[in-house]
Motif scaffolding. Structure first.
Motif, PDB file in Angstrom:
ATOM      1  N   ILE A   1      -0.536   9.483  -4.103  1.00  0.00           N
ATOM      2  CA  ILE A   1      -1.915   9.584  -3.607  1.00  0.00           C
ATOM      3  C   ILE A   1      -1.982   8.929  -2.209  1.00  0.00           C
ATOM      4  O   ILE A   1      -0.879   8.532  -1.819  1.00  0.00           O
ATOM      5  CB  ILE A   1      -3.013   8.431  -4.518  1.00  0.00           C
ATOM      6  N   ILE A   2      -3.221   9.144  -1.394  1.00  0.00           N
ATOM      7  CA  ILE A   2      -3.345   8.456  -0.250  1.00  0.00           C
ATOM      8  C   ILE A   2      -4.515   7.590  -0.304  1.00  0.00           C
ATOM      9  O   ILE A   2      -5.721   8.010  -0.626  1.00  0.00           O
ATOM     10  CB  ILE A   2      -3.715   9.594   0.989  1.00  0.00           C
ATOM     11  N   ALA A   3      -4.301   6.375   0.163  1.00  0.00           N
ATOM     12  CA  ALA A   3      -5.317   5.249   0.147  1.00  0.00           C
ATOM     13  C   ALA A   3      -6.959   5.639   0.559  1.00  0.00           C
ATOM     14  O   ALA A   3      -7.839   5.512  -0.081  1.00  0.00           O
ATOM     15  CB  ALA A   3      -4.899   4.012   0.955  1.00  0.00           C
TER      16      ALA A   3
ATOM     17  N   PHE B   1      -8.848   1.499  -4.989  1.00  0.00           N
ATOM     18  CA  PHE B   1      -7.344   1.412  -4.488  1.00  0.00           C
ATOM     19  C   PHE B   1      -6.741   0.131  -4.483  1.00  0.00           C
ATOM     20  O   PHE B   1      -5.718  -0.080  -4.765  1.00  0.00           O
ATOM     21  CB  PHE B   1      -7.330   2.131  -3.064  1.00  0.00           C
TER      22      PHE B   1
ATOM     23  N   GLU C   1       0.912  -1.189   0.020  1.00  0.00           N
ATOM     24  CA  GLU C   1      -0.136  -0.054  -0.117  1.00  0.00           C
ATOM     25  C   GLU C   1       1.023   1.267   0.129  1.00  0.00           C
ATOM     26  O   GLU C   1       0.652   2.407  -0.856  1.00  0.00           O
ATOM     27  CB  GLU C   1      -0.782   0.044   1.274  1.00  0.00           C
ATOM     28  N   ARG C   2       1.709   1.378   0.770  1.00  0.00           N
ATOM     29  CA  ARG C   2       2.607   2.349   0.889  1.00  0.00           C
ATOM     30  C   ARG C   2       3.324   2.693  -0.542  1.00  0.00           C
ATOM     31  O   ARG C   2       3.583   3.718  -0.852  1.00  0.00           O
ATOM     32  CB  ARG C   2       3.716   2.071   1.976  1.00  0.00           C
TER      33      ARG C   2
ATOM     34  N   GLU D   1       0.941   4.191  -2.848  1.00  0.00           N
ATOM     35  CA  GLU D   1       1.090   5.738  -2.436  1.00  0.00           C
ATOM     36  C   GLU D   1       1.726   6.509  -2.892  1.00  0.00           C
ATOM     37  O   GLU D   1       1.922   7.421  -3.317  1.00  0.00           O
ATOM     38  CB  GLU D   1       0.778   5.740  -0.930  1.00  0.00           C
ATOM     39  N   LYS D   2       3.114   6.005  -2.575  1.00  0.00           N
ATOM     40  CA  LYS D   2       4.319   6.819  -3.001  1.00  0.00           C
ATOM     41  C   LYS D   2       4.447   6.980  -4.672  1.00  0.00           C
ATOM     42  O   LYS D   2       4.866   7.854  -5.163  1.00  0.00           O
ATOM     43  CB  LYS D   2       5.604   6.060  -2.398  1.00  0.00           C
TER      44      LYS D   2
END
Length: 788
Positions: free
Chosen positions: A96-98, A106, A87-88, A91-92
């Motif tokens: 984006i932010i989950a 997502f 997930e991280r 996002e990176k």
């Protein structure tokens, strides 16, 4: 064989050959003993670096070694592609932010990212010539693995090993999820010790704290009952500065008399000790910090502020109101989340746990049943188990993970467990197939997902297809070997032992092989996040060759850390050139070999064969202890020194000039040369599989019965003639002395010597008599005289 070795052509050709002929497939029908390897599924959290190559290649060498000892090797590969690391990464990469996305949207991004990286990982392992059976590949998010993982959770729940509880939990405000004790790292951090005045009916009590922002959460003060300074205060009360409410002053032996002032404030919650006191002293809870890392808006003076800003504001207000005695700069240890480096908080939350604290003795006993390589790593495991303070929190408030297969009855709150034939199930998308026992047919799905370790801790069961249609648990478990790095002893090793004992009642594997790190500079690990890997593995392989990288990876003692620099590859390159040239020389003299000739071997030829057997015995012994580097150095010593520096020089004349030295004498050398070169290839096959296979296919395959060098077994003959080994060492000394004499007298190596006198034991006289012509040829001596 061409004059120069071209790894770019050879390595690809050999990889295709292995693939087309299924050289490394596990044979489920074979009656040979199975050797199974539980390989770490790399987390999909970014590109791989040289540190991964180092540890994974060492494990792969053991797979090759065991295959060449006659085992039916079960060597799978997996990818740990669910959970927070992935997930991280998404996002990176996507910026984006989950939480800003619909859950399904997502998750689709996560699946696309994992597919891209898994292809990259697999291509890299294949380019290194990994002898993996890729038909055994798994991913921790695939349906079969999800089913096994959910089955594991249900079994633990039914056995009373898993439970749900609302209590203080370790929480990452950055990742917005609960975490486990094993997910923590300790770091040194600069901060201030703030000496805060608490008013009492007598003198003020001064409390030193690094977390003054938690004053509103302060529920009592503690002093040590043995501390004479504060005995009169126990049972009385104090007033919390700025907030002016009263709290009790209590006694507890955990208070460190020498730390700070000896008076400690207990707030809900500053650290794990606060959480322990909260439980043991039945203290009230006062809410301060929220899951997003801000102060609850109901907290006067600092509500709504982020923690660090709130701390500054409270310190300012304390100073302004004359409630701050002093501040001191200190360096202290804080716990951070290993995934993001953010300091953790402790907040109350309802989470799922696996009970580990009540069975610490069981886990310690298991350590004695497992063979640890190196042995020192066992103490790390024991230290971790003995210092456990929390049960294993397995629920994560994230998105891309294995769902909990449960719902909650909307009416009575009962936990509804999915039936086994429903697995894998996502409770957010599916409902139970019947009403609750209370009659209610409305349910609340569990939205949290399982900790990624809750799934990767069952890799032995995944490999065995536990409870699946083709379950081979009875043949595979416990597995032969777990291979991993030392920093995940507290997670992967420990959790796997826990799950295996709970599910099968036995240890997960017989041996555990713990590799070291590759360091960028003193004390620093090479990592994806730090970006300190000098070159990508792909570039290293393309520019220097897979075999060169592999040879370098087998350089150190097991479990020890090493440094990496491109300059370190020079020795490996020299070795590849040496092996190629030695093979070219040998094969040029073996083209007319009579493989079935009955030959009486000359002493030098007997010696090199026995010396080769000795090397095989020593290397095998070290590899059985997983000492890959030490074994390679033993083989190097034989190849570089005994075979190339001495033997080939001694027998050159016999090989080149049969008309002078005799046909039988040449055949004797050919026989020894064939034996040694084939066995050298077998010994090095586990380290440099491409070049060794290529040389084997170029010549030896026509005489051997195996389609591939890697399907041959190492020799099992013991050393038969110890006296010939003594003779060989003496002979090497003679050659070495003549070389030294010529060097010291500025003579070329082919300079003729008038006479060499050899003094030796009576029992070696005859061997040296038979070797006079070889010594004359090698040392360029007119006369060789043997005396006792």
């Amino acid at each position: 064989m061409q004059k120069k070795y071209d790894f770019r052509l050879v390595e690809k050709e050999m990889q295709n050959f292995w693939k087309e002929n299924s050289i490394y497939s596990f044979d489920p029908e074979s009656h040979s003993e199975i050797y199974s390897i539980d390989t770490p599924p790399p987390t999909v959290s970014g590109s791989l670096h040289i540190g991964h190559i180092f540890s994974y290649t060492q494990a792969e060498m053991i797979a090759r070694f065991k295959r060449m000892q006659g085992y039916n090797v079960f060597y799978p590969f997996g990818f740990d592609d669910n959970g927070l690391p992935t997930e991280r990464l998404v996002e990176k990469e996507e910026g984006i932010i989950a939480k800003d996305f619909q859950r399904n949207e997502f998750i689709k991004k996560c699946i696309a990212t994992t597919a891209k990286y898994e292809k990259e990982f697999k291509d890299l392992w294949q380019s290194l010539g990994f002898s993996v059976d890729w038909s055994l590949q798994y991913e921790t998010i695939n349906p079969m693995v999800q089913r096994i993982s959910q089955k594991s959770f249900i079994k633990l729940l039914q056995d009373g090993k898993a439970y749900m509880m609302e209590s203080p939990v370790l929480w990452c405000t950055e990742c917005q999820t609960s975490i486990a004790q094993a997910d923590l790292e300790s770091i040194e951090k600069e901060t201030t010790f703030n000496y805060v005045k608490f008013k009492t009916s007598g003198e003020d009590l001064v409390v030193a704290t690094t977390r003054p922002e938690l004053l509103y959460g302060c529920v009592c003060l503690f002093v040590n009952p043995e501390d004479d300074r504060f005995g009169q205060y126990i049972g009385k009360s104090a007033t919390v500065p700025l907030y002016n409410y009263e709290i009790p002053i209590l006694a507890d032996s955990k208070v460190d008399i020498s730390k700070g002032t000896g008076v400690v404030m207990c707030a809900t919650f500053g650290d794990s000790t606060d959480a322990e006191w909260y439980k043991s002293h039945k203290l009230p809870y006062r809410k301060v910090i929220l899951p997003d890392g801000t102060i609850d808006k109901s907290v006067p003076l600092i509500g709504g502020l982020e923690v660090k800003r709130a701390r500054k504001e409270i310190i300012r207000l304390l100073e302004e109101n004359g409630l701050l005695a002093e501040t001191k700069s200190i360096t202290h240890t804080v716990s951070v989340h290993e995934r993001c480096g953010k300091e953790i908080e402790i907040i109350p939350s309802k989470q799922w746990y696996i009970d580990i604290l009540t069975n610490k003795e069981l886990f310690l006993k298991a350590a004695d049943e497992i063979n640890w390589y190196p042995k020192s790593m066992k103490s790390r495991y024991i230290s971790w188990v003995e210092n456990l303070k929390w049960d294993w929190c397995i629920s994560r408030q994230r998105y891309f993970g294995v769902p909990f297969p449960i719902w909650y009855c909307k009416s009575c709150g009962k936990v509804i467990i999915a039936r086994e034939d429903m697995l894998p199930v996502n409770p957010l998308e599916t409902k139970p197939d019947g009403p609750c026992s209370c009659g209610c047919d409305e349910f609340l799905p569990e939205s949290s997902v399982l900790d990624t370790w809750a799934t990767s801790s069952i890799t032995p069961q995944i490999n065995a297809k536990w409870g699946e249609e083709k379950d081979i648990s009875d043949r595979l478990l416990p597995m032969s070997l777990r291979t991993q790095a030392h920093e995940i002893i507290r997670t992967w090793a420990f959790y796997t032992i826990v799950k295996s004992l709970y599910h099968t009642g036995q240890i997960p594997w017989k041996d555990i092989m713990v590799c070291g790190f590759v360091l960028a500079k003193k004390g620093e690990k090479i990592s994806k996040s730090k970006g300190n890997s000098e070159l990508s593995p792909k570039e290293l392989i393309e520019n220097h060759s897979a075999d060169v990288i592999r040879y370098w990876a087998a350089n150190s003692k097991l479990g020890t850390d090493t440094f990496f620099s491109v300059d370190d590859l020079r020795i490996a390159k020299r070795f590849i050139t040496k092996l190629w040239n030695a093979s070219r020389f040998a094969l040029s003299h073996l083209q007319d070999i009579d493989i079935n000739a009955d030959i009486e071997l000359m002493p030098v030829d007997r010696w090199i064969i026995e010396r080769c057997k000795q090397t095989i015995v020593e290397a095998r012994s070290l590899l059985e202890q997983y000492e890959i580097g030490s074994a390679r150095h033993k083989i190097d010593e034989f190849f570089w020194k005994d075979l190339c520096d001495y033997y080939l020089e001694i027998v050159k004349e016999r090989l080149y000039q049969p008309e002078k030295r005799g046909v039988r004498e040449r055949q004797s050398a050919q026989h020894a040369l064939y034996y040694c070169m084939l066995n050298v290839l077998k010994l090095y096959a586990i380290y440099v599989p491409h070049i060794t296979e290529y040389i084997y296919q170029s010549f030896f395959r026509q005489y051997e019965k195996s389609i591939s060098l890697h399907r041959l077994c190492w020799e099992t003959e013991e050393i038969a003639d110890h006296e010939i080994l003594v003779f060989g060492e003496k002979l090497k000394g003679i050659v070495s002395e003549t070389r030294k004499y010529k060097t010291e007298n500025a003579l070329p190596m082919n300079a003729e010597m008038e006479k060499i006198v050899i003094a030796t034991d009576e029992k070696l006289m005859e061997l040296f008599q038979q070797t006079i012509d070889d010594i004359k040829a090698c040392c360029h001596a007119k006369i060789v005289e043997i005396s006792s």
